[in-house]
Design a protein around this motif. Structure first.
Motif, PDB file in Angstrom:
ATOM      1  N   TRP A  70      30.434 -24.222 -13.681  1.00 25.63           N
ATOM      2  CA  TRP A  70      31.387 -24.331 -14.797  1.00 25.63           C
ATOM      3  C   TRP A  70      30.661 -24.577 -16.120  1.00 25.63           C
ATOM      4  N   SER A  71      29.679 -25.484 -16.093  1.00 26.48           N
ATOM      5  CA  SER A  71      29.011 -25.840 -17.351  1.00 26.48           C
ATOM      6  C   SER A  71      28.092 -24.707 -17.812  1.00 26.48           C
ATOM      7  N   ARG A  72      27.522 -23.948 -16.874  1.00 30.27           N
ATOM      8  CA  ARG A  72      26.697 -22.790 -17.254  1.00 30.27           C
ATOM      9  C   ARG A  72      27.574 -21.729 -17.943  1.00 30.27           C
ATOM     10  N   ASP A  73      28.775 -21.495 -17.375  1.00 35.36           N
ATOM     11  CA  ASP A  73      29.689 -20.518 -17.982  1.00 35.36           C
ATOM     12  C   ASP A  73      30.030 -20.913 -19.419  1.00 35.36           C
ATOM     13  N   MET A  74      30.245 -22.217 -19.638  1.00 34.46           N
ATOM     14  CA  MET A  74      30.590 -22.671 -20.994  1.00 34.46           C
ATOM     15  C   MET A  74      29.391 -22.471 -21.928  1.00 34.46           C
ATOM     16  N   HIS A  75      28.195 -22.755 -21.429  1.00 33.86           N
ATOM     17  CA  HIS A  75      26.999 -22.592 -22.256  1.00 33.86           C
ATOM     18  C   HIS A  75      26.860 -21.130 -22.683  1.00 33.86           C
ATOM     19  N   LEU A  76      27.125 -20.216 -21.755  1.00 28.46           N
ATOM     20  CA  LEU A  76      27.030 -18.786 -22.067  1.00 28.46           C
ATOM     21  C   LEU A  76      28.123 -18.363 -23.055  1.00 28.46           C
ATOM     22  N   PHE A  77      29.317 -18.960 -22.885  1.00 30.28           N
ATOM     23  CA  PHE A  77      30.433 -18.677 -23.790  1.00 30.28           C
ATOM     24  C   PHE A  77      30.073 -19.136 -25.217  1.00 30.28           C
ATOM     25  N   LEU A  78      29.476 -20.335 -25.310  1.00 22.79           N
ATOM     26  CA  LEU A  78      29.097 -20.866 -26.625  1.00 22.79           C
ATOM     27  C   LEU A  78      27.972 -20.024 -27.237  1.00 22.79           C
ATOM     28  N   GLU A  79      27.073 -19.563 -26.378  1.00 25.20           N
ATOM     29  CA  GLU A  79      25.976 -18.709 -26.863  1.00 25.20           C
ATOM     30  C   GLU A  79      26.547 -17.444 -27.513  1.00 25.20           C
ATOM     31  N   LYS A  80      27.567 -16.890 -26.833  1.00 24.03           N
ATOM     32  CA  LYS A  80      28.193 -15.666 -27.348  1.00 24.03           C
ATOM     33  C   LYS A  80      28.850 -15.929 -28.711  1.00 24.03           C
ATOM     34  N   ILE A  81      29.535 -17.061 -28.820  1.00 21.78           N
ATOM     35  CA  ILE A  81      30.173 -17.385 -30.109  1.00 21.78           C
ATOM     36  C   ILE A  81      29.096 -17.625 -31.163  1.00 21.78           C
ATOM     37  N   PHE A 111      20.036 -31.552 -12.305  1.00 19.87           N
ATOM     38  CA  PHE A 111      20.733 -30.393 -11.762  1.00 19.87           C
ATOM     39  C   PHE A 111      21.222 -29.403 -12.833  1.00 19.87           C
ATOM     40  N   TRP A 112      21.032 -29.712 -14.104  1.00 22.34           N
ATOM     41  CA  TRP A 112      21.484 -28.761 -15.129  1.00 22.34           C
ATOM     42  C   TRP A 112      20.397 -28.344 -16.120  1.00 22.34           C
ATOM     43  N   ARG A 113      19.167 -28.807 -15.938  1.00 23.41           N
ATOM     44  CA  ARG A 113      18.146 -28.526 -16.953  1.00 23.41           C
ATOM     45  C   ARG A 113      17.813 -27.035 -17.073  1.00 23.41           C
ATOM     46  N   ASP A 114      18.148 -26.263 -16.029  1.00 24.03           N
ATOM     47  CA  ASP A 114      17.883 -24.818 -16.100  1.00 24.03           C
ATOM     48  C   ASP A 114      18.904 -24.095 -17.013  1.00 24.03           C
ATOM     49  N   ILE A 115      19.995 -24.777 -17.371  1.00 30.31           N
ATOM     50  CA  ILE A 115      21.035 -24.116 -18.182  1.00 30.31           C
ATOM     51  C   ILE A 115      20.693 -24.164 -19.678  1.00 30.31           C
ATOM     52  N   VAL A 116      20.152 -25.313 -20.108  1.00 29.45           N
ATOM     53  CA  VAL A 116      19.883 -25.488 -21.543  1.00 29.45           C
ATOM     54  C   VAL A 116      18.582 -24.766 -21.915  1.00 29.45           C
ATOM     55  N   TYR A 117      18.281 -24.726 -23.200  1.00 26.19           N
ATOM     56  CA  TYR A 117      17.082 -24.000 -23.634  1.00 26.19           C
ATOM     57  C   TYR A 117      15.879 -24.947 -23.743  1.00 26.19           C
ATOM     58  N   GLY A 118      14.758 -24.508 -23.210  1.00 25.94           N
ATOM     59  CA  GLY A 118      13.461 -25.173 -23.444  1.00 25.94           C
ATOM     60  C   GLY A 118      13.380 -26.617 -23.006  1.00 25.94           C
ATOM     61  N   ALA A 119      13.948 -26.952 -21.845  1.00 27.35           N
ATOM     62  CA  ALA A 119      13.925 -28.355 -21.399  1.00 27.35           C
ATOM     63  C   ALA A 119      12.498 -28.773 -21.007  1.00 27.35           C
ATOM     64  N   VAL A 120      12.020 -29.848 -21.630  1.00 25.73           N
ATOM     65  CA  VAL A 120      10.712 -30.412 -21.245  1.00 25.73           C
ATOM     66  C   VAL A 120      10.812 -31.931 -21.195  1.00 25.73           C
ATOM     67  N   GLY A 314      37.161 -35.813 -17.002  1.00 26.02           N
ATOM     68  CA  GLY A 314      36.354 -36.986 -17.399  1.00 26.02           C
ATOM     69  C   GLY A 314      35.728 -36.848 -18.769  1.00 26.02           C
ATOM     70  N   GLY A 315      34.414 -37.066 -18.837  1.00 21.99           N
ATOM     71  CA  GLY A 315      33.703 -37.019 -20.119  1.00 21.99           C
ATOM     72  C   GLY A 315      33.111 -35.652 -20.402  1.00 21.99           C
ATOM     73  N   SER A 316      33.622 -34.610 -19.721  1.00 29.10           N
ATOM     74  CA  SER A 316      32.997 -33.277 -19.843  1.00 29.10           C
ATOM     75  C   SER A 316      33.993 -32.150 -20.073  1.00 29.10           C
ATOM     76  N   GLY A 317      35.159 -32.470 -20.596  1.00 30.82           N
ATOM     77  CA  GLY A 317      36.184 -31.435 -20.733  1.00 30.82           C
ATOM     78  C   GLY A 317      35.733 -30.250 -21.561  1.00 30.82           C
ATOM     79  N   VAL A 318      34.972 -30.525 -22.614  1.00 32.30           N
ATOM     80  CA  VAL A 318      34.500 -29.443 -23.468  1.00 32.30           C
ATOM     81  C   VAL A 318      33.417 -28.651 -22.711  1.00 32.30           C
ATOM     82  N   THR A 319      32.544 -29.369 -22.052  1.00 37.49           N
ATOM     83  CA  THR A 319      31.411 -28.763 -21.338  1.00 37.49           C
ATOM     84  C   THR A 319      31.847 -27.808 -20.226  1.00 37.49           C
ATOM     85  N   LEU A 320      33.003 -28.092 -19.629  1.00 36.66           N
ATOM     86  CA  LEU A 320      33.413 -27.328 -18.444  1.00 36.66           C
ATOM     87  C   LEU A 320      34.535 -26.332 -18.721  1.00 36.66           C
TER      88      LEU A 320
END
Ligand SMILES: Cc1cc2nc3c(=O)[nH]c(=O)nc-3n(C[C@H](O)[C@H](O)[C@H](O)COP(=O)(O)OP(=O)(O)OC[C@H]3O[C@@H](n4cnc5c(N)ncnc54)[C@H](O)[C@@H]3O)c2cc1C
Length: 341
Positions: A70-81, A111-120, A314-320
């Motif tokens: 769910w959160s990956r889909d939102m990240h891609l949606f935001l990327e598109k916008i 479990f989500w660091r692969d979704i965001v950009y350039g995680a180090v 919960g605390g992730s309504g926007v994220t999901l």
């Protein structure tokens, strides 16, 4: 004609409504009508006071693999916008982010660091800089780039997109869901009432997770910094202000600003970023996150009608929101294939 009602005009209701409408219209199936029915709209929904930072948070025992999708889909949606000319209007910003942990056994964002950009992971040297003057030291940290999509801008943008496509909006409080499902003209009802589901469905596994934040003017803050510990603070820049947080008080239903919380927020954020002392206070805000043992996303048959639940973010309504809306659409399409709704 397939008539769909989405109850709730928060970020999840609006995302579902637009997802369903755009899907059928893009498939050239124009005999679908979607209506959002809600007692409150932006700027009076739970997300409207939030910074809208992408990041899974406070989701009870919700399955991590689903949260990832769910959160990956939102990240891609935001990327598109963000890549489109709509980014400014929708309030979507790309921002650097640092999440810090005081738990030596934790790995931030495992479990989500692969979704965001350039995680180090932060180096020991970087951690030392954040640990200056602190009693409880950060033991690890993650630096990456992600999005904020402040709902106070995202919701009007999505609502406009929905209405432009012919979506309908009605202001109404649904007091009895059973009667509404039975007697209303809608074939499909999508329940996105957030914390409202506690009352509407007598769902005892729902509870408020109270959140208080402070907004300040500080145009020079470009990086989000979050202390992941249970008593941690966070600083998140939005387009016109910066959000300082925050609290997460389970089963606290008070929507009044609490002075003790305000002190905790301001002092805690100043210790993370001392220069905040020289900023202008704008206002304080309290919202009740729709907490649940786990997010509920499933459908039920009611005679020839279909009721889909999508609440407890919960605390992730926007994220999901966009990922969950995608699953809501899949449930609807699957039901149509099975039974010619
Ligand atoms: C301080 C704070 C900071 C946050 N920060 C973030 C963040 O940075 N990132 C993030 O992803 N999430 C964040 N969140 C969480 C996020 O705001 C929520 O998870 C999200 O807003 C929930 O959206 P929703 O659409 O499910 O519910 P809501 O926004 O609560 O919307 C529910 C809708 O249903 C309507 N409704 C309810 N009952 C009825 C009824 N009986 N009849 C008709 N209509 C009804 C309401 O009027 C409303 O329109 C934060 C929350 C808080 C409080």
């Amino acid at each position: 004609m397939l008539r769909v009602a989405v109850i709730g005009a928060g970020v999840n209701g609006v995302a579902c409504a637009i997802k369903i409408l755009e899907h059928y219209q893009d498939e050239k199936k124009t005999n679908v009508q979607v209506t959002i029915i809600s007692d409150e709209f932006t700027p009076n929904t739970t997300g409207d006071g939030s910074a809208g930072l992408w990041g899974p948070y406070l989701l009870g025992g919700t399955d991590e693999s689903k949260v990832h999708k769910w959160s990956r889909d939102m990240h891609l949606f935001l990327e598109k916008i963000w890549l489109s000319e709509d980014a400014g209007e929708a309030g979507v910003c790309l921002i650097p982010c640092v999440r810090l942990s005081t738990d030596p056994n934790a790995s931030v964002g495992e479990f989500w660091r692969d979704i965001v950009y350039g995680a180090v992971d932060l180096t020991a040297e970087q951690l030392t800089a954040y640990n200056k003057n602190r009693d409880i030291k950060f033991t690890s940290g993650l630096s990456f780039v992600t999005y904020t999509s402040e709902p106070v801008k995202l919701l009007p943008y999505l609502t406009k997109r929905f209405v432009r496509r012919g979506g309908r909006i009605e202001q109404q409080k649904v007091t009895d869901l059973e009667t509404f499902v039975r007697d209303s003209p809608y074939d499909v009802i999508v329940n996105c009432t957030g914390l409202g589901s506690r009352q509407l469905l007598n769902d005892d596994s729902m509870y408020a997770v109270r959140g208080q934040v402070t907004r300040i003017k500080a145009n020079w803050v470009f990086t989000a910094i979050l202390d992941e510990s249970d008593v941690g603070n966070y600083i998140i820049p939005n387009t016109e202000s910066v959000v300082l947080g925050g609290t997460h008080q389970v089963k606290d239903y008070s929507t009044k600003v609490c002075e003790t919380d305000k002190r905790f927020i301001i002092d805690g954020c100043r210790s993370l970023m001392p220069a905040l002392e020289h900023t202008q206070h704008l206002f304080d805000w309290v919202g009740l996150r729709p907490g649940r043992d786990q997010l509920r996303l499933e459908s039920e048959r009611r005679g020839r009608k279909l009721l889909i639940h999508n609440y407890g973010h919960g605390g992730s309504g926007v994220t999901l929101a966009w990922g969950c809306a995608d699953d809501v659409l899949s449930l609807l399409v699957a039901a149509q294939i099975k039974s010619h709704l």
